[in-house]
Write a protein that holds these residues in place. Structure first.
Motif, PDB file in Angstrom:
ATOM      1  N   LYS A 161       0.815  -1.215   0.000  1.00 16.72           N
ATOM      2  CA  LYS A 161       0.000   0.000   0.000  1.00 16.72           C
ATOM      3  C   LYS A 161       0.850   1.266   0.000  1.00 16.72           C
ATOM      4  O   LYS A 161       0.468   2.274  -0.617  1.00 16.72           O
ATOM      5  N   HIS A 162       1.998   1.209   0.686  1.00 12.41           N
ATOM      6  CA  HIS A 162       2.811   2.413   0.862  1.00 12.41           C
ATOM      7  C   HIS A 162       4.221   2.175   0.321  1.00 12.41           C
ATOM      8  O   HIS A 162       5.030   1.493   0.957  1.00 12.41           O
ATOM      9  N   ARG A 163       4.513   2.757  -0.814  1.00 10.62           N
ATOM     10  CA  ARG A 163       5.751   2.453  -1.541  1.00 10.62           C
ATOM     11  C   ARG A 163       7.006   2.928  -0.822  1.00 10.62           C
ATOM     12  O   ARG A 163       8.100   2.417  -1.082  1.00 10.62           O
ATOM     13  N   LYS A 164       6.887   3.924   0.074  1.00  6.20           N
ATOM     14  CA  LYS A 164       8.078   4.422   0.762  1.00  6.20           C
ATOM     15  C   LYS A 164       8.227   3.855   2.169  1.00  6.20           C
ATOM     16  O   LYS A 164       9.149   4.221   2.890  1.00  6.20           O
ATOM     17  N   LEU A 165       7.339   2.972   2.545  1.00  2.77           N
ATOM     18  CA  LEU A 165       7.422   2.351   3.864  1.00  2.77           C
ATOM     19  C   LEU A 165       8.461   1.236   3.850  1.00  2.77           C
ATOM     20  O   LEU A 165       8.485   0.401   2.940  1.00  2.77           O
ATOM     21  N   HIS A 166       9.338   1.244   4.857  1.00  2.00           N
ATOM     22  CA  HIS A 166      10.315   0.177   5.070  1.00  2.00           C
ATOM     23  C   HIS A 166      10.105  -0.385   6.469  1.00  2.00           C
ATOM     24  O   HIS A 166       9.452   0.249   7.308  1.00  2.00           O
ATOM     25  N   ALA A 167      10.672  -1.543   6.747  1.00  2.00           N
ATOM     26  CA  ALA A 167      10.438  -2.202   8.031  1.00  2.00           C
ATOM     27  C   ALA A 167      11.727  -2.816   8.559  1.00  2.00           C
ATOM     28  O   ALA A 167      12.481  -3.436   7.803  1.00  2.00           O
ATOM     29  N   ASP A 168      11.973  -2.631   9.851  1.00  2.00           N
ATOM     30  CA  ASP A 168      13.104  -3.335  10.452  1.00  2.00           C
ATOM     31  C   ASP A 168      12.606  -4.593  11.157  1.00  2.00           C
ATOM     32  O   ASP A 168      11.422  -4.754  11.429  1.00  2.00           O
ATOM     33  N   LEU A 169      13.532  -5.494  11.404  1.00  2.00           N
ATOM     34  CA  LEU A 169      13.206  -6.822  11.942  1.00  2.00           C
ATOM     35  C   LEU A 169      13.741  -6.987  13.363  1.00  2.00           C
ATOM     36  O   LEU A 169      13.937  -8.115  13.822  1.00  2.00           O
ATOM     37  N   ALA A 170      13.954  -5.881  14.050  1.00  2.00           N
ATOM     38  CA  ALA A 170      14.559  -5.930  15.379  1.00  2.00           C
ATOM     39  C   ALA A 170      13.666  -6.651  16.378  1.00  2.00           C
ATOM     40  O   ALA A 170      12.450  -6.514  16.364  1.00  2.00           O
ATOM     41  N   TYR A 171      14.323  -7.420  17.237  1.00  2.00           N
ATOM     42  CA  TYR A 171      13.685  -8.074  18.389  1.00  2.00           C
ATOM     43  C   TYR A 171      12.503  -8.954  17.985  1.00  2.00           C
ATOM     44  O   TYR A 171      11.472  -8.996  18.644  1.00  2.00           O
ATOM     45  N   ARG A 172      12.684  -9.664  16.883  1.00  2.00           N
ATOM     46  CA  ARG A 172      11.687 -10.652  16.480  1.00  2.00           C
ATOM     47  C   ARG A 172      12.400 -11.999  16.386  1.00  2.00           C
ATOM     48  O   ARG A 172      13.550 -12.070  15.960  1.00  2.00           O
ATOM     49  N   ASN A 173      11.702 -13.061  16.758  1.00  2.00           N
ATOM     50  CA  ASN A 173      12.321 -14.393  16.700  1.00  2.00           C
ATOM     51  C   ASN A 173      11.457 -15.361  15.900  1.00  2.00           C
ATOM     52  O   ASN A 173      11.509 -16.567  16.103  1.00  2.00           O
ATOM     53  N   ASP A 174      10.668 -14.807  14.976  1.00  2.00           N
ATOM     54  CA  ASP A 174       9.723 -15.647  14.244  1.00  2.00           C
ATOM     55  C   ASP A 174      10.116 -15.872  12.788  1.00  2.00           C
ATOM     56  O   ASP A 174       9.298 -16.295  11.990  1.00  2.00           O
ATOM     57  N   HIS A 175      11.374 -15.596  12.438  1.00  2.00           N
ATOM     58  CA  HIS A 175      11.762 -15.730  11.037  1.00  2.00           C
ATOM     59  C   HIS A 175      12.039 -17.172  10.623  1.00  2.00           C
ATOM     60  O   HIS A 175      11.806 -17.542   9.471  1.00  2.00           O
ATOM     61  N   ALA A 176      12.574 -17.978  11.534  1.00  2.00           N
ATOM     62  CA  ALA A 176      13.027 -19.314  11.164  1.00  2.00           C
ATOM     63  C   ALA A 176      12.285 -20.391  11.944  1.00  2.00           C
ATOM     64  O   ALA A 176      11.916 -20.201  13.100  1.00  2.00           O
ATOM     65  N   SER A 177      12.064 -21.518  11.279  1.00  2.00           N
ATOM     66  CA  SER A 177      11.403 -22.645  11.932  1.00  2.00           C
ATOM     67  C   SER A 177      11.892 -23.936  11.286  1.00  2.00           C
ATOM     68  O   SER A 177      11.908 -24.050  10.055  1.00  2.00           O
ATOM     69  N   GLY A 178      12.296 -24.895  12.105  1.00  2.00           N
ATOM     70  CA  GLY A 178      12.730 -26.184  11.580  1.00  2.00           C
ATOM     71  C   GLY A 178      13.927 -26.114  10.661  1.00  2.00           C
ATOM     72  O   GLY A 178      14.041 -26.894   9.713  1.00  2.00           O
ATOM     73  N   GLY A 179      14.830 -25.172  10.939  1.00  2.00           N
ATOM     74  CA  GLY A 179      16.041 -25.060  10.125  1.00  2.00           C
ATOM     75  C   GLY A 179      15.864 -24.269   8.859  1.00  2.00           C
ATOM     76  O   GLY A 179      16.810 -24.129   8.080  1.00  2.00           O
ATOM     77  N   LYS A 180      14.683 -23.738   8.595  1.00  2.00           N
ATOM     78  CA  LYS A 180      14.420 -22.941   7.402  1.00  2.00           C
ATOM     79  C   LYS A 180      13.659 -21.686   7.790  1.00  2.00           C
ATOM     80  O   LYS A 180      13.032 -21.614   8.844  1.00  2.00           O
ATOM     81  N   LEU A 181      13.692 -20.724   6.894  1.00  2.00           N
ATOM     82  CA  LEU A 181      12.883 -19.532   7.124  1.00  2.00           C
ATOM     83  C   LEU A 181      11.411 -19.885   7.164  1.00  2.00           C
ATOM     84  O   LEU A 181      10.951 -20.768   6.434  1.00  2.00           O
ATOM     85  N   ASP A 182      10.678 -19.209   8.016  1.00  2.00           N
ATOM     86  CA  ASP A 182       9.233 -19.353   8.023  1.00  2.00           C
ATOM     87  C   ASP A 182       8.714 -19.004   6.626  1.00  2.00           C
ATOM     88  O   ASP A 182       9.089 -17.965   6.066  1.00  2.00           O
TER      89      ASP A 182
END
Length: 290
Positions: free
Chosen positions: A201-222
């Motif tokens: 929706k917003h072309r200039k919006l960016h996002a940081d991934l700080a303090y999250r632990n939900d990226h990986a599961s079972g040895g692979k990225l979610d």
């Protein structure tokens, strides 16, 4: 910070238990070849507040950042003196961001504190920054006069806004300034599907991934996060979030953990999220201000 309750790790977690969890997570992910150099990291979410510089002086803090293999770190602090201490020590490494908070405890009160505005205006006249933030704002509070003036100052000085809040706050800020450049702290602690919807929706919006632990599961990225990274490889940045002094001791481990899950992406995407996006957005911007 209510959003921090949404994730497993807590600021009070003993360091030994945290490292045990972190080592297990890293072992579960594919490792890069020993012949490959370490992936540089642009850490977009570092704080160096007064209690941190009391326990970890500037030279020691910079040594930690360099040992972690950080190409650069975007730093904000309560008060801003911490950021200036680090920037003076290593202008090649530190990208300064101006946090509205003059001390701890202003996280929720700043949006209604009109004395914040002259503080920001004075600092912006005296020092160079790439962003204003990280600051916390939720929902309709984004329309309060203090926040509105902060958005205006960012526009006036051509700065990013490092915003910790919900999608409603993002929408309200962009209604005030449709061209505002926002780095969404912690990706709003939102589901990857919801983050993708906001990025679409917003072309200039960016996002940081700080303090999250939900990226990986079972040895692979979610899978849901993988889809987000593949769709928007230019819009994500990694970050540690040293919101307590103790988290300074996790910066190197966090950088290696980030390298581990980034290795599960195509190299080009891993490099963009790991460091190229931050370099393009913030480091080049600081160079034009010199």
């Amino acid at each position: 910070m209510k959003a921090h309750k949404q994730i497993a790790a807590t600021p009070s977690l003993p360091r030994t238990l945290f490292l045990r969890w972190l080592c297990g997570a890293m072992l579960a992910l594919p490792l890069a070849s020993a012949a490959e150099p370490k992936l540089p990291i642009f850490d977009a979410h570092i704080h160096y507040s007064h209690d941190a510089w009391e326990s970890t002086p500037p030279k020691a803090a910079i040594a930690i950042l360099r040992k972690a293999g950080l190409k650069r770190a975007m730093v904000s602090s309560s008060s801003d003196e911490g950021t200036q201490k680090l920037y003076a020590e290593a202008p090649d490494l530190v990208v300064p961001s101006l946090r509205p908070y003059r001390k701890r405890g202003e996280l929720s009160s700043w949006v209604r504190d009109e004395t914040i505005i002259p503080h920001l205006e004075a600092r912006l006249k005296q020092y160079r920054y790439a962003a204003i933030g990280e600051f916390h704002v939720y929902g309709a509070d984004a329309d309060l006069p203090v926040v509105r003036r902060t958005v205006q100052l960012a526009k006036q000085h051509k700065l990013w806004l490092h915003l910790h809040g919900d999608s409603d706050a993002i929408e309200r800020v962009l209604a005030q300034d449709p061209e505002a450049r926002i780095l969404w702290a912690h990706s709003g602690f939102d589901r990857p599907e919801a983050v993708r919807a906001m990025l679409r929706k917003h072309r200039k919006l960016h996002a940081d991934l700080a303090y999250r632990n939900d990226h990986a599961s079972g040895g692979k990225l979610d899978p849901a996060w993988r889809e987000a990274f593949v769709e928007f490889p230019d819009r994500f940045l990694v970050g540690t979030d040293t919101f307590t002094p103790e988290r300074w001791y996790y910066i190197a481990e966090h950088a290696d953990w980030s390298r581990a899950w980034l290795a599960d992406l195509p190299r080009e995407i891993a490099e963009k999220i790991g460091w190229r996006n931050g370099e393009a957005l913030f480091a080049a911007m600081m160079a034009t201000k010199q």
